[in-house]
Design a protein around this motif. Sequence first.
Motif, short mmCIF file in Angstrom:
data_model
loop_
_atom_site.label_atom_id
_atom_site.label_comp_id
_atom_site.label_asym_id
_atom_site.label_seq_id
_atom_site.Cartn_x
_atom_site.Cartn_y
_atom_site.Cartn_z
N UNK A 249 -21.14 42.11 35.30
CA UNK A 249 -21.38 42.84 33.69
C UNK A 249 -21.00 41.77 32.99
N UNK A 250 -20.92 40.59 33.39
CA UNK A 250 -20.48 39.32 31.98
C UNK A 250 -21.68 38.88 31.28
N UNK A 251 -23.15 38.82 32.17
CA UNK A 251 -23.82 38.52 31.93
C UNK A 251 -25.02 39.34 30.20
N UNK A 252 -24.38 40.65 30.88
CA UNK A 252 -25.08 40.75 28.85
C UNK A 252 -24.42 40.43 27.99
N UNK A 253 -23.04 40.16 27.77
CA UNK A 253 -22.19 39.77 27.01
C UNK A 253 -22.28 38.36 26.63
N UNK A 254 -23.12 37.44 27.69
CA UNK A 254 -23.18 35.99 27.54
C UNK A 254 -24.17 35.67 26.61
N UNK A 255 -25.97 36.81 27.41
CA UNK A 255 -26.98 36.97 26.13
C UNK A 255 -26.97 37.66 25.01
N UNK A 256 -26.18 38.54 24.87
CA UNK A 256 -25.71 38.73 23.49
C UNK A 256 -25.24 37.92 22.55
N UNK A 257 -24.05 37.20 22.98
CA UNK A 257 -23.20 35.95 22.37
C UNK A 257 -24.09 34.99 22.18
N UNK A 258 -25.60 35.11 23.19
CA UNK A 258 -26.37 33.17 22.73
C UNK A 258 -27.40 33.66 21.21
N UNK A 259 -27.90 35.50 21.77
CA UNK A 259 -28.56 36.10 20.61
C UNK A 259 -27.92 35.75 19.11
N UNK A 260 -26.73 36.57 19.63
CA UNK A 260 -25.91 35.80 18.08
C UNK A 260 -26.46 34.68 17.33
N UNK A 261 -25.70 33.99 18.66
CA UNK A 261 -25.47 32.50 18.25
C UNK A 261 -26.89 31.57 17.22
N UNK A 262 -28.19 31.76 18.13
CA UNK A 262 -29.72 31.74 18.26
C UNK A 262 -29.66 32.59 16.36
N UNK A 263 -29.95 33.94 16.20
CA UNK A 263 -30.06 34.81 15.50
C UNK A 263 -29.22 34.10 14.09
N UNK A 264 -28.03 33.90 14.14
CA UNK A 264 -27.20 32.69 12.90
C UNK A 264 -27.91 31.46 12.03
N UNK A 265 -28.27 30.67 14.05
CA UNK A 265 -28.58 29.28 12.95
C UNK A 265 -30.23 29.51 12.22
N UNK A 266 -31.25 30.46 12.90
CA UNK A 266 -32.10 31.03 11.73
C UNK A 266 -31.86 31.53 10.79
N UNK A 267 -31.48 32.65 10.67
CA UNK A 267 -30.46 32.67 10.10
C UNK A 267 -30.62 31.75 8.63
N UNK A 268 -29.52 30.57 8.95
CA UNK A 268 -29.16 29.08 8.45
C UNK A 268 -30.31 28.43 7.88
N UNK A 269 -31.31 28.32 8.84
CA UNK A 269 -32.30 27.26 8.65
C UNK A 269 -33.29 28.25 7.51
N UNK A 270 -33.05 29.80 7.76
CA UNK A 270 -33.49 30.28 6.54
C UNK A 270 -33.49 30.07 5.03
N UNK A 271 -32.46 30.46 4.94
CA UNK A 271 -31.40 30.02 3.83
C UNK A 271 -31.43 28.69 2.90
N UNK A 272 -31.44 27.53 4.45
CA UNK A 272 -31.52 26.01 3.73
C UNK A 272 -33.24 26.01 3.09
N UNK A 273 -34.23 27.10 3.86
CA UNK A 273 -35.26 26.58 3.37
C UNK A 273 -34.98 27.20 2.25
N UNK A 274 -35.10 28.14 1.83
CA UNK A 274 -34.54 28.86 -0.12
C UNK A 274 -34.28 28.04 -0.20
#
Length: 293
Positions: free
Chosen positions: A114-139
């Motif tokens: 049951x820990x795998x969905x949570x770990x997957x969600x955390x990794x996706x959240x971290x990736x999304x946050x990194x992408x958002x930060x990169x877009x903001x820097x580019x803008x």
Amino acid sequence: MFFSAIFILMSKSTIEDVIYHEQQQVKLRVSLDKYRLPLADPMLNYSGDPDALKSYIEGINISLQEQNSRVKLLAISNSPILPSEGESIEQLNAPGNRTYILLKINETHNNFLLIFPLVFAILNFALLKNITRTKRKAQARPERKNTLPKKTALQIDLYSKTLQLSSDKEAKVQLANKPLCFYLALLEYCKLYPDVSLNQNKELPDELLDMADKYFHRLVALGHTIRKRPNFSNSLEKTLSEIRAALDELLLSTPDLKLKYYPPKAHGEGSRSKLHSYALTQIQEGDIEIIGK
């Protein structure tokens, strides 16, 4: 993460239901076999048969293990049993007789999955946050303006028989049928043969004349004339003069483009010599746009 949390809570609830169902199955099995089990009974001074009871319990556990059950049968007794941590007591009540079943519950069985969905969600959240930060820097970065001048093309519209520059849609000049067709053929021919030499004292190349004929027939198709095809070899100097006059008017504010689009004139002594060429030697792909071709 929200949906992962919901998934884990629902999984936990499902596991609890499964455990309860498995407990009831064991309880039912023992209740059916109760009267033939060799259980010790102090009231009747009967010591029972521990080995036979142990063999029965092992048989039940083997069956539970094959079903990948979370429940394990530890003991069956007519006397009260004190359970330890992780153990559960089930009672079988009958008139004048009470039997106790000791069960071990393995609630962590495969729960690590049951820990795998949570770990997957955390990794996706971290990736999304990194992408958002990169877009903001580019803008946030100032956009680099393209300092390269946009290439200007000569646009020739067959519908209106006009010449204009792509950088200036307002300035337009018109050409008559014969000089327009000859100029179009000259542009196309010189683009195909950039090293060609054309002289007024020599006959025009057949390919150049064919191109001029092609454009004249296109003007006929567009309804600009019903006359027969002109002789492009005659009055070549007049034809070139009309083309130059139109370009003088069109390129008034951009004289640097004359070097590319302007049929060269002969200058100085011996201007009618065979060495002079009116070919357009600097025409390249993208320098001409023909509308209605």
